[in-house]
Design a protein around this motif. Structure first.
Motif, PDB file in Angstrom:
ATOM      1  N   PRO A 128       0.333  -1.367   0.059  1.00 58.81           N
ATOM      2  CA  PRO A 128      -0.080   0.109   0.377  1.00 58.81           C
ATOM      3  C   PRO A 128       1.061   1.494   0.111  1.00 58.81           C
ATOM      4  CG  PRO A 128      -0.010  -0.862   2.164  1.00 58.81           C
ATOM      5  CD  PRO A 128       0.653  -1.667   1.534  1.00 58.81           C
ATOM      6  N   VAL A 129       1.615   1.472  -0.756  1.00 62.32           N
ATOM      7  CA  VAL A 129       2.721   2.575  -1.140  1.00 62.32           C
ATOM      8  C   VAL A 129       1.311   3.530  -2.209  1.00 62.32           C
ATOM      9  CG1 VAL A 129       4.741   3.881  -2.451  1.00 62.32           C
ATOM     10  CG2 VAL A 129       4.626   1.287  -1.188  1.00 62.32           C
ATOM     11  N   TYR A 130       0.118   4.034  -0.979  1.00 68.37           N
ATOM     12  CA  TYR A 130      -0.324   4.858  -2.135  1.00 68.37           C
ATOM     13  C   TYR A 130      -0.802   5.745  -2.313  1.00 68.37           C
ATOM     14  CZ  TYR A 130      -5.801   4.902  -2.924  1.00 68.37           C
ATOM     15  OH  TYR A 130      -6.971   5.252  -3.170  1.00 68.37           O
ATOM     16  N   TRP A 131      -0.872   7.305  -3.298  1.00 66.89           N
ATOM     17  CA  TRP A 131      -0.789   8.219  -2.928  1.00 66.89           C
ATOM     18  C   TRP A 131      -0.143   8.746  -2.077  1.00 66.89           C
ATOM     19  CZ3 TRP A 131      -6.918   8.862  -2.348  1.00 66.89           C
ATOM     20  CH2 TRP A 131      -7.967   8.402  -3.080  1.00 66.89           C
ATOM     21  N   ALA A 132      -0.612   9.614  -1.631  1.00 62.75           N
ATOM     22  CA  ALA A 132       0.622  10.961  -0.890  1.00 62.75           C
ATOM     23  C   ALA A 132       2.044  10.460   0.440  1.00 62.75           C
ATOM     24  CB  ALA A 132       0.346  12.158  -0.520  1.00 62.75           C
ATOM     25  N   VAL A 133       2.576   8.868   0.382  1.00 59.97           N
ATOM     26  CA  VAL A 133       2.911   9.088   0.594  1.00 59.97           C
ATOM     27  C   VAL A 133       4.468   9.720   0.946  1.00 59.97           C
ATOM     28  CG1 VAL A 133       5.263   6.469   1.272  1.00 59.97           C
ATOM     29  CG2 VAL A 133       2.819   6.388  -0.162  1.00 59.97           C
ATOM     30  N   ARG A 134       5.004   9.285   2.680  1.00 55.36           N
ATOM     31  CA  ARG A 134       6.311  11.131   2.982  1.00 55.36           C
ATOM     32  C   ARG A 134       7.942  10.009   2.246  1.00 55.36           C
ATOM     33  NH1 ARG A 134       1.949  13.080   3.763  1.00 55.36           N
ATOM     34  NH2 ARG A 134       2.011  14.094   5.451  1.00 55.36           N
ATOM     35  N   PHE A 135       7.587  10.552   1.066  1.00 55.11           N
ATOM     36  CA  PHE A 135       8.638   9.456   0.130  1.00 55.11           C
ATOM     37  C   PHE A 135      10.416  10.133   0.512  1.00 55.11           C
ATOM     38  CE2 PHE A 135       5.949   7.250  -3.076  1.00 55.11           C
ATOM     39  CZ  PHE A 135       5.419   8.148  -3.065  1.00 55.11           C
ATOM     40  N   SER A 136       9.900  10.965   1.130  1.00 58.49           N
ATOM     41  CA  SER A 136      11.451  11.491   1.951  1.00 58.49           C
ATOM     42  C   SER A 136      11.999  11.327   2.961  1.00 58.49           C
ATOM     43  CB  SER A 136      11.532  12.879   1.556  1.00 58.49           C
ATOM     44  OG  SER A 136      10.662  13.734   2.145  1.00 58.49           O
ATOM     45  N   ASP A 137      10.791  10.273   3.599  1.00 62.00           N
ATOM     46  CA  ASP A 137      11.341   9.892   5.116  1.00 62.00           C
ATOM     47  C   ASP A 137      11.853   8.332   4.924  1.00 62.00           C
ATOM     48  OD1 ASP A 137       9.394  10.658   8.215  1.00 62.00           O
ATOM     49  OD2 ASP A 137      10.657   8.948   7.445  1.00 62.00           O
ATOM     50  N   GLY A 138      13.504   7.867   5.974  1.00 62.31           N
ATOM     51  CA  GLY A 138      13.150   6.713   5.839  1.00 62.31           C
ATOM     52  C   GLY A 138      13.390   5.911   6.650  1.00 62.31           C
ATOM     53  N   ALA A 139      12.157   6.249   7.567  1.00 61.77           N
ATOM     54  CA  ALA A 139      11.496   5.468   8.549  1.00 61.77           C
ATOM     55  C   ALA A 139       9.860   4.832   7.637  1.00 61.77           C
ATOM     56  CB  ALA A 139      11.421   5.916   9.473  1.00 61.77           C
ATOM     57  N   VAL A 140       9.750   5.725   6.825  1.00 63.92           N
ATOM     58  CA  VAL A 140       8.432   5.052   5.651  1.00 63.92           C
ATOM     59  C   VAL A 140       9.004   4.396   5.107  1.00 63.92           C
ATOM     60  CG1 VAL A 140       7.406   6.308   4.171  1.00 63.92           C
ATOM     61  CG2 VAL A 140       7.287   7.393   6.387  1.00 63.92           C
ATOM     62  N   TYR A 141      10.019   4.453   3.634  1.00 64.62           N
ATOM     63  CA  TYR A 141      10.790   3.827   3.342  1.00 64.62           C
ATOM     64  C   TYR A 141      11.115   2.184   4.305  1.00 64.62           C
ATOM     65  CZ  TYR A 141      13.450   0.534   0.131  1.00 64.62           C
ATOM     66  OH  TYR A 141      13.939  -0.039  -0.691  1.00 64.62           O
ATOM     67  N   ALA A 142      11.977   2.543   5.043  1.00 66.38           N
ATOM     68  CA  ALA A 142      12.180   1.168   6.180  1.00 66.38           C
ATOM     69  C   ALA A 142      10.686   0.669   6.151  1.00 66.38           C
ATOM     70  CB  ALA A 142      12.389   1.217   7.544  1.00 66.38           C
ATOM     71  N   GLU A 143       9.320   1.219   6.709  1.00 66.60           N
ATOM     72  CA  GLU A 143       8.261   0.781   6.735  1.00 66.60           C
ATOM     73  C   GLU A 143       7.887  -0.416   5.300  1.00 66.60           C
ATOM     74  OE1 GLU A 143       6.213  -0.639   9.192  1.00 66.60           O
ATOM     75  OE2 GLU A 143       4.530  -1.156   8.562  1.00 66.60           O
ATOM     76  N   ALA A 144       7.601   0.584   4.654  1.00 65.29           N
ATOM     77  CA  ALA A 144       7.434   0.097   3.364  1.00 65.29           C
ATOM     78  C   ALA A 144       8.181  -1.087   2.450  1.00 65.29           C
ATOM     79  CB  ALA A 144       6.981   1.194   2.008  1.00 65.29           C
ATOM     80  N   GLU A 145       9.529  -1.319   2.134  1.00 66.82           N
ATOM     81  CA  GLU A 145      10.026  -2.639   2.519  1.00 66.82           C
ATOM     82  C   GLU A 145       9.672  -3.839   2.781  1.00 66.82           C
ATOM     83  OE1 GLU A 145      14.708  -1.580   1.066  1.00 66.82           O
ATOM     84  OE2 GLU A 145      14.774  -3.462   2.382  1.00 66.82           O
ATOM     85  N   ASN A 146       9.695  -3.012   4.460  1.00 75.75           N
ATOM     86  CA  ASN A 146       9.359  -4.288   5.397  1.00 75.75           C
ATOM     87  C   ASN A 146       8.287  -4.878   4.958  1.00 75.75           C
ATOM     88  OD1 ASN A 146       9.909  -6.100   7.447  1.00 75.75           O
ATOM     89  ND2 ASN A 146       8.043  -5.840   8.274  1.00 75.75           N
ATOM     90  N   GLN A 147       7.681  -4.357   4.648  1.00 74.18           N
ATOM     91  CA  GLN A 147       5.931  -4.744   4.170  1.00 74.18           C
ATOM     92  C   GLN A 147       5.955  -5.753   2.936  1.00 74.18           C
ATOM     93  OE1 GLN A 147       2.394  -2.197   4.095  1.00 74.18           O
ATOM     94  NE2 GLN A 147       3.252  -1.257   5.574  1.00 74.18           N
ATOM     95  N   LEU A 148       6.889  -5.688   1.557  1.00 70.98           N
ATOM     96  CA  LEU A 148       7.183  -5.636   0.780  1.00 70.98           C
ATOM     97  C   LEU A 148       8.002  -7.107   0.945  1.00 70.98           C
ATOM     98  CD1 LEU A 148       6.966  -5.574  -2.253  1.00 70.98           C
ATOM     99  CD2 LEU A 148       9.624  -4.762  -1.887  1.00 70.98           C
ATOM    100  N   SER A 149       8.928  -6.921   1.979  1.00 73.84           N
ATOM    101  CA  SER A 149       9.279  -8.225   2.159  1.00 73.84           C
ATOM    102  C   SER A 149       8.519  -9.091   3.065  1.00 73.84           C
ATOM    103  CB  SER A 149      10.994  -8.098   2.769  1.00 73.84           C
ATOM    104  OG  SER A 149      11.842  -7.103   2.494  1.00 73.84           O
ATOM    105  N   GLU A 150       8.576  -9.335   3.565  1.00 70.36           N
ATOM    106  CA  GLU A 150       7.031  -9.542   3.825  1.00 70.36           C
ATOM    107  C   GLU A 150       5.729 -10.442   3.345  1.00 70.36           C
ATOM    108  OE1 GLU A 150       5.014  -7.504   7.740  1.00 70.36           O
ATOM    109  OE2 GLU A 150       7.117  -8.160   8.508  1.00 70.36           O
ATOM    110  N   LEU A 151       5.977  -9.956   2.269  1.00 70.72           N
ATOM    111  CA  LEU A 151       4.827 -10.278   0.937  1.00 70.72           C
ATOM    112  C   LEU A 151       5.148 -11.074   0.519  1.00 70.72           C
ATOM    113  CD1 LEU A 151       1.810 -10.366  -0.399  1.00 70.72           C
ATOM    114  CD2 LEU A 151       2.672  -8.395  -1.876  1.00 70.72           C
ATOM    115  N   ILE A 152       6.351 -10.960   0.258  1.00 68.60           N
ATOM    116  CA  ILE A 152       7.480 -11.506  -0.580  1.00 68.60           C
ATOM    117  C   ILE A 152       7.670 -13.274  -0.261  1.00 68.60           C
ATOM    118  CG2 ILE A 152       9.518 -12.484  -1.675  1.00 68.60           C
ATOM    119  CD1 ILE A 152       9.242  -9.525  -2.600  1.00 68.60           C
ATOM    120  N   LEU A 153       8.277 -13.102   0.872  1.00 67.98           N
ATOM    121  CA  LEU A 153       8.014 -15.051   1.685  1.00 67.98           C
ATOM    122  C   LEU A 153       6.637 -15.141   2.464  1.00 67.98           C
ATOM    123  CD1 LEU A 153      10.507 -13.200   5.051  1.00 67.98           C
ATOM    124  CD2 LEU A 153      10.814 -15.093   3.343  1.00 67.98           C
ATOM    125  N   ARG A 154       6.066 -14.536   2.364  1.00 70.84           N
ATOM    126  CA  ARG A 154       4.792 -15.378   2.460  1.00 70.84           C
ATOM    127  C   ARG A 154       4.032 -16.337   1.394  1.00 70.84           C
ATOM    128  NH1 ARG A 154      -0.362 -12.309   3.716  1.00 70.84           N
ATOM    129  NH2 ARG A 154      -0.818 -12.791   0.961  1.00 70.84           N
TER     130      ARG A 154
END
Ligand code: GCU
Length: 590
Positions: A372-398
């Protein structure tokens, strides 16, 4: 955890600080296939806790007396609270919480009797929206953020014979979450997918990935990662083919390529094989289909053959259960898509229940899965990137053993800025690094000057494109113009087109909101798109009407009415038949 004096909490501002640093992520995930589980589903006592008093006052310590032995007045009574059957969305489970978007506290008791010496016990929560915290016998075990991917907590050290477990689930929408605060779907809250206990040996199989070697038809790639850097020998087996292969394990990992001619999986012939992986006392199992997906120029090839993806988009939203879909809900959606003539579904805009991909493997349906990297994500925020990448990793692992999943989508409808380009290019690279056997996509927007100009297309295998000509952009002549002005060098999937229509609301084809208008837009969209060579698939928006607080017009009634089928999942609108006829023609051309 130092014991706080009651009432001292009211002066503490940074009450969350003591809970920081115990985040559970993809690194805590383990492979679940073939393992025995004990369900913690069922009746949990609960209380709404919008002020997070549980966290402030440490309710989970369940202290009823102070140090001097005096009974304290308590603001909670676990056994006196009402009960809710988990998993569920509280919005549909308890009408008084329909619009509730804050924290809910859940607690229950359970008995634990060890089965094997040295066993490690874990809790897997299939999904909780959005932030989950777990406490066992008064001890804080950690937190998980992300509303649609599984969370894993080790219980071993805190377990007793009689146990009290307590969860807090906070459904608040926040700008720096993924998705951010503003979305076009209903924010269901709760612990809404299964809660299961797993008993695993001291060293266990954390990752098990098996797939066809890209580009081959008779060689399998096996990847294994253990819970710790152990040495030894793992055994992969595929009994139907008489395969029993030894994999040397070093530093806790193993990679192997083994010859194994298989019947390739297709939606029309979804052949699955039982596979197993053993290491020491541990055994993981799965039922896997083998297929190859790739692009060549403007074509998408399944097992080397070009195909057109006859699709439809869908949300997770059942009238009585919200996002807590059952197996029957999932099967109903897949069979409804098949009735439309679909071989493909876009599971928008977040990871759907794993039941969908498991069923799609069995019933034969190709899937687009998305974070759900959807619409106005805080793209300049490193913590938001880490959250997005973690969700991607959890989805791919699953889901990476699921043949039905052919595309990972790293987001939807984001403005083409430098920060967003960097953020989503990194996500695309992260997806490829975790899984080289699938295509990477995202749902992009048409540029302001009516072209396919999103820079993100450079790093995608397949360009997803949302366009609403005839609806938000009323002039349908701009659709052929768009493609006359664009020369994409790779396949395009129209990831959204459509129109609102309330079932039973009639008028002329020009009257927006009528089923006649929706049907006319489908007629003209499909007629135009059929002529465009680089369009190799489409997932019109959307299979079912779905709840949406942004949609308040009387014809909408807090629903997005772009469904081809009413929210009751039964009544089909005329546009359903227009798309069905179009897909019948497309299939006949194959
Ligand atoms: C957007 C968005 C969807 C939304 C749809 C609509 O493209 O991706 O989430 O529901 O349009 O406006 O109905």
């Amino acid at each position: 955890m130092e014991k706080k004096k009651p009432l001292s909490d009211i002066h503490v501002e940074d009450y969350l600080e003591e809970y920081a640093g115990r985040e559970k992520t993809a690194a805590d995930a383990f492979f679940t296939g073939g393992r025995e589980t004990e369900a913690l589903d069922g009746l949990w006592h609960y209380a709404a806790d919008p002020y997070n008093t549980c966290l402030r006052q440490h309710w989970y310590e369940a202290r009823g007396v102070n140090a001097a032995g005096f009974t304290l007045p308590l603001d909670f009574d676990f056994e006196g609270w009402p009960t809710m059957t988990l998993p569920c969305c509280w919005n549909t489970a308890a009408p008084e919480f329909f619009w509730y978007e804050s924290t809910m506290v859940f607690t229950r008791r359970f008995r634990y009797l060890p089965k094997k010496a040295g066993e490690r016990v874990f809790l897997r929560v299939g999904a909780a929206n959005y932030a989950l915290r777990v406490f066992l016998n008064g001890r804080y075990l950690g937190s998980h953020t992300g509303g649609s991917t599984p969370a894993f907590f080790e219980l071993t050290e805190a377990l007793q014979t009689e146990n009290r477990i307590l969860l807090t689930a906070d459904a608040s929408r926040r700008p720096r979450q993924v998705p951010p605060e503003n979305t076009d779907w209903f924010n269901y809250g709760g612990v809404y997918r299964e809660l299961e206990l797993y008993r695993l040996p001291g060293t266990f199989i954390r990752e098990f990935f098996v797939r066809l070697k890209p580009g081959s038809t008779d060689r399998l790639l096996i990847s294994l990662r253990l819970s710790d850097p152990a040495e030894g020998e793992a055994v992969f087996s595929l009994p139907e083919k008489g395969v029993e292969a030894s994999l040397p394990v070093s530093g806790g990992t193993a990679e192997a390529e083994i010859p194994c001619p298989v019947q390739l999986w297709t939606p029309e012939a979804p052949k699955l094989y039982d596979v197993a992986l053993r290491f020491g006392e541990d055994r993981a199992e799965d039922r896997v289909g083998f297929r190859d997906i790739r692009t060549e120029g403007l074509q998408i090839l399944l097992n080397g053959k070009p195909l057109f993806l006859r699709g439809v988009s869908c949300h997770e939203d059942a009238p009585e259960r919200g996002k807590a879909l059952t197996e029957e809900d999932c099967e109903q959606a897949i069979l409804e898509a098949k009735a439309l003539g679909c071989n493909f579904m876009r599971l928008a805009h977040y990871p759907h229940t794993e039941k969908m991909a498991l069923l799609a493997d069995r019933l034969g349906m190709l899937l687009w899965e998305e974070i759900p990297v959807y619409w106005a994500v805080r793209f300049s925020d490193g913590a938001v990137y880490a959250e997005a990448e973690n969700q991607l990793s959890e989805l791919i692992l699953r889901d990476r053993n699921r043949a039905s999943v052919i595309l990972w989508s790293v987001g939807n409808e984001n403005a083409d800025t430098d920060e967003r380009f960097s953020f989503m290019s990194r996500l695309a690279a992260a997806a490829r690094e975790r899984d080289g056997s699938r295509l990477i996509t995202a749902a992009c927007m048409v540029s302001a000057d009516n072209r396919i100009a999103d820079r993100l297309a450079e790093v995608l295998d397949v360009i997803g494109l949302n366009e609403y000509f005839g609806w938000y952009s009323p002039d349908l002549r701009q659709l052929p113009e768009l493609f006359a002005r664009s020369r994409p060098a790779k396949p395009v999937i129209i990831s959204e087109f459509g129109a609102d229509a309330l079932f039973g609301h009639h008028g002329t084809a020009e009257d927006k909101g009528t089923v006649e208008c929706q049907a006319e837009i489908y007629r003209r969209q499909t007629a135009e798109l059929a002529k465009i060579p680089c369009v190799r698939g489409m997932t019109p928006w959307i299979l079912y009407d779905f709840r949406c607080p942004r949609r308040t017009h009387p014809l909408q009634g807090y629903y997005n009415r772009k469904g081809l089928v009413d929210a009751d999942r039964r009544r089909r609108k005329p546009a359903w038949y227009v798309l069905r006829d179009f897909y019948e023609k497309k299939k006949a051309e194959e």
